[in-house]
Design a protein around this motif. Structure first.
Motif, PDB file in Angstrom:
ATOM      1  N   GLY A  71       0.805  -1.219   0.000  1.00 40.80           N
ATOM      2  CA  GLY A  71       0.000   0.000   0.000  1.00 40.80           C
ATOM      3  C   GLY A  71       0.830   1.257   0.000  1.00 40.80           C
ATOM      4  O   GLY A  71       0.342   2.341   0.343  1.00 40.80           O
ATOM      5  N   GLY A  72       2.114   1.135  -0.406  1.00 43.57           N
ATOM      6  CA  GLY A  72       2.989   2.296  -0.463  1.00 43.57           C
ATOM      7  C   GLY A  72       2.972   2.955  -1.824  1.00 43.57           C
ATOM      8  O   GLY A  72       2.088   2.693  -2.652  1.00 43.57           O
ATOM      9  N   LEU A  73       3.971   3.780  -2.090  1.00 42.34           N
ATOM     10  CA  LEU A  73       4.013   4.550  -3.337  1.00 42.34           C
ATOM     11  C   LEU A  73       4.057   3.655  -4.568  1.00 42.34           C
ATOM     12  O   LEU A  73       3.268   3.821  -5.495  1.00 42.34           O
ATOM     13  N   LEU A  74       4.984   2.690  -4.575  1.00 37.66           N
ATOM     14  CA  LEU A  74       5.121   1.830  -5.743  1.00 37.66           C
ATOM     15  C   LEU A  74       3.862   1.007  -5.971  1.00 37.66           C
ATOM     16  O   LEU A  74       3.399   0.857  -7.107  1.00 37.66           O
ATOM     17  N   ARG A 111       2.004   5.286   5.606  1.00 42.47           N
ATOM     18  CA  ARG A 111       3.287   5.764   6.145  1.00 42.47           C
ATOM     19  C   ARG A 111       3.414   7.281   6.043  1.00 42.47           C
ATOM     20  O   ARG A 111       4.241   7.884   6.722  1.00 42.47           O
ATOM     21  N   TYR A 112       2.620   7.885   5.172  1.00 39.75           N
ATOM     22  CA  TYR A 112       2.774   9.314   4.899  1.00 39.75           C
ATOM     23  C   TYR A 112       1.531  10.141   5.205  1.00 39.75           C
ATOM     24  O   TYR A 112       1.643  11.310   5.584  1.00 39.75           O
ATOM     25  N   ASP A 139       2.775  16.053  -4.116  1.00 44.02           N
ATOM     26  CA  ASP A 139       4.141  16.365  -3.727  1.00 44.02           C
ATOM     27  C   ASP A 139       4.248  16.325  -2.207  1.00 44.02           C
ATOM     28  O   ASP A 139       3.397  16.886  -1.497  1.00 44.02           O
ATOM     29  N   PHE A 140       5.312  15.684  -1.711  1.00 48.66           N
ATOM     30  CA  PHE A 140       5.525  15.512  -0.278  1.00 48.66           C
ATOM     31  C   PHE A 140       6.788  16.268   0.125  1.00 48.66           C
ATOM     32  O   PHE A 140       7.891  15.919  -0.312  1.00 48.66           O
ATOM     33  N   VAL A 141       6.626  17.275   0.944  1.00 46.27           N
ATOM     34  CA  VAL A 141       7.745  18.118   1.369  1.00 46.27           C
ATOM     35  C   VAL A 141       7.898  17.991   2.882  1.00 46.27           C
ATOM     36  O   VAL A 141       6.956  18.269   3.627  1.00 46.27           O
ATOM     37  N   GLY A 142       9.069  17.553   3.347  1.00 38.35           N
ATOM     38  CA  GLY A 142       9.301  17.469   4.780  1.00 38.35           C
ATOM     39  C   GLY A 142       9.343  16.047   5.309  1.00 38.35           C
ATOM     40  O   GLY A 142       9.567  15.087   4.576  1.00 38.35           O
ATOM     41  N   ASP A 143       9.089  15.921   6.612  1.00 38.94           N
ATOM     42  CA  ASP A 143       9.215  14.647   7.320  1.00 38.94           C
ATOM     43  C   ASP A 143       7.832  14.072   7.617  1.00 38.94           C
ATOM     44  O   ASP A 143       7.102  14.590   8.450  1.00 38.94           O
ATOM     45  N   PHE A 144       7.501  12.981   6.929  1.00 39.04           N
ATOM     46  CA  PHE A 144       6.201  12.327   7.108  1.00 39.04           C
ATOM     47  C   PHE A 144       6.313  11.049   7.934  1.00 39.04           C
ATOM     48  O   PHE A 144       5.395  10.245   7.957  1.00 39.04           O
ATOM     49  N   ALA A 194       5.778  18.962   7.913  1.00 35.17           N
ATOM     50  CA  ALA A 194       5.623  18.446   6.552  1.00 35.17           C
ATOM     51  C   ALA A 194       4.480  19.169   5.852  1.00 35.17           C
ATOM     52  O   ALA A 194       3.553  19.672   6.497  1.00 35.17           O
ATOM     53  N   ILE A 195       4.557  19.199   4.517  1.00 36.42           N
ATOM     54  CA  ILE A 195       3.514  19.822   3.708  1.00 36.42           C
ATOM     55  C   ILE A 195       3.189  18.888   2.546  1.00 36.42           C
ATOM     56  O   ILE A 195       4.074  18.501   1.785  1.00 36.42           O
ATOM     57  N   LEU A 196       1.924  18.535   2.424  1.00 34.73           N
ATOM     58  CA  LEU A 196       1.440  17.688   1.333  1.00 34.73           C
ATOM     59  C   LEU A 196       0.675  18.570   0.352  1.00 34.73           C
ATOM     60  O   LEU A 196      -0.235  19.308   0.753  1.00 34.73           O
ATOM     61  N   LEU A 197       1.052  18.508  -0.924  1.00 38.89           N
ATOM     62  CA  LEU A 197       0.404  19.314  -1.948  1.00 38.89           C
ATOM     63  C   LEU A 197      -0.223  18.411  -2.997  1.00 38.89           C
ATOM     64  O   LEU A 197       0.420  17.475  -3.488  1.00 38.89           O
TER      65      LEU A 197
END
Length: 393
Positions: free
Chosen positions: A154-157, A184-185, A334-339, A369-372
């Motif tokens: 269930g992750g990115l890939l 995880r994020y 886009d994932f910016v920072g520590d998730f 963290a910032i999620l866009l």
């Protein structure tokens, strides 16, 4: 004995970038790049996205940089070659063909490999681990014959592969032990929205199910879950994470439990030997702590910095805000920072329903963290700047 000023082990984007970093500051030093794959370095992140879906994918379009770059910049390449021994004290490496390379400085860029779950049937035909071009080509071929596929993870890939396969009109299921995707994020609300988004696109959601094994004599027929369910599938894509390729330096100071420990200059405790990308367990000067990242942008930047530092003509710290991105169906996030830690407070601007939002994740009063979602490149850069300011960097 072949002698080289620089030896780069690993021909992913990290190894390629290390060569580029060297050549920016040392035009004459001898460089050898060794990689296990027969292909020159390529954009691995495309494999689960457009490359999988294209009718006639072009391998040359994947290359990064183009193959002729190495010849132009006098980089000796040994593709389809494995390093079997790496002697730290005497500074030499042995290749599978018996040749030895004596080096002055080296960069470890061997990347990672897919985690194989400790269950029965992981080696059955039609059970794919998507990591290389060959894996992607095999998956495309099998998908043309088997119309029912289950993605495990269930992750990115896992999300990218499942979305691409569904866009190819296959009957797709995604099995994940958590109750929502990208757990995880993402926070639970955003993760729930994304999970429902997959369901709306016709993906069968097998959430809260853990893998127990694969059934079949030579090829896959069913997938067993720990709850006792048996799911019919002619094809499985396993995306349960990745682990660093550290066998070459196992039982040396270059290999730790979380990766290869490096300084802020990406140098190991063995002077002149660097580690980057999926291997590097580095001090995070921006977010604090020590971390290892497995994303393309990270490997690219670390390669450039390590290459420059190897020449001795530069002394650059790696100090980047963690960043990665994904494309899933028609979503760009886009994932910016520590998730790595779930937030205690979330500031959501925009709405999930409109697929256009910015979510700021806080730990107490600290922005972490910032999620866009569907924001411009300028917005992403502004998010990085905002996070730097919030961290006082």
């Amino acid at each position: 004995m072949i002698r080289r000023d620089y030896l780069i082990i690993g021909s992913g984007i990290g190894g390629a970038s290390a060569c580029e970093g060297i050549r920016r500051h040392d035009k004459r030093g001898s460089v050898t790049l060794v990689g296990a794959e027969v292909f020159p370095p390529y954009k691995r992140w495309i494999l689960s996205k457009s490359f999988l879906r294209e009718k006639n994918p072009q391998l040359k379009k994947l290359q990064e940089p183009e193959e002729r770059w190495y010849e132009t910049h006098k980089i000796e390449t040994r593709f389809g070659t494995v390093v079997t021994q790496f002697n730290v004290d005497r500074r030499f490496a042995v290749l599978a063909n018996g040749e030895s390379i004596e080096f002055n400085k080296a960069c470890l860029a061997m990347g990672s490999r897919p985690v194989r779950p400790p269950v029965a049937g992981v080696g059955l035909g039609n059970v794919i681990y998507l990591r290389t071009v060959r894996d992607a080509l095999a998956l495309r071929e099998m998908a043309s014959l088997e119309k029912t596929v289950v993605v495990v993870g269930g992750g990115l890939l896992a999300c990218e592969a499942a979305a691409s396969l569904r866009m190819m009109k296959l009957k797709v299921g995604i099995m994940h032990r958590n109750l929502y995707l990208l757990n995880r994020y993402l926070d639970a609300e955003t993760g729930g929205w994304l999970t429902e988004y997959f369901a709306k696109h016709g993906v069968t959601m097998l959430m809260g199910e853990s893998l127990n094994g694969f059934e079949g004599k030579t090829v896959l027929r069913n997938i067993q879950t720990k709850s006792g369910n048996r799911i019919a599938a002619g094809l499985a894509v396993v995306a349960c994470g990745a682990e660093p390729n550290l066998e070459l330096v196992r039982n040396t100071p270059l290999a730790g439990p979380h990766g290869s420990p490096v300084t802020e200059y990406l140098e190991t405790e063995e002077k002149g030997i660097y580690a980057i990308g999926d291997l590097a367990f580095y001090p995070d000067r921006m977010m604090g702590g020590v971390r290892r990242q497995t994303h393309w942008d990270n490997a690219r930047e670390q390669g450039l910095i390590a290459g420059a530092n190897m020449t001795g003509k530069k002394r650059i710290r790696y100090a980047e805000i963690p960043y990665f991105w994904t494309e899933i169906f028609d979503l760009r996030m886009d994932f910016v920072g520590d998730f790595s830690v779930l937030p205690t407070r979330i500031d959501l601007r925009g709405t999930h329903a409109k697929k256009k939002f910015v979510a700021r994740y806080y730990q107490g009063e600290k922005l972490r963290a910032i999620l866009l979602c569907h924001q411009t490149p300028r917005d992403v850069e502004l998010a990085k700047t905002q996070l730097r300011h919030a961290l006082g960097k």
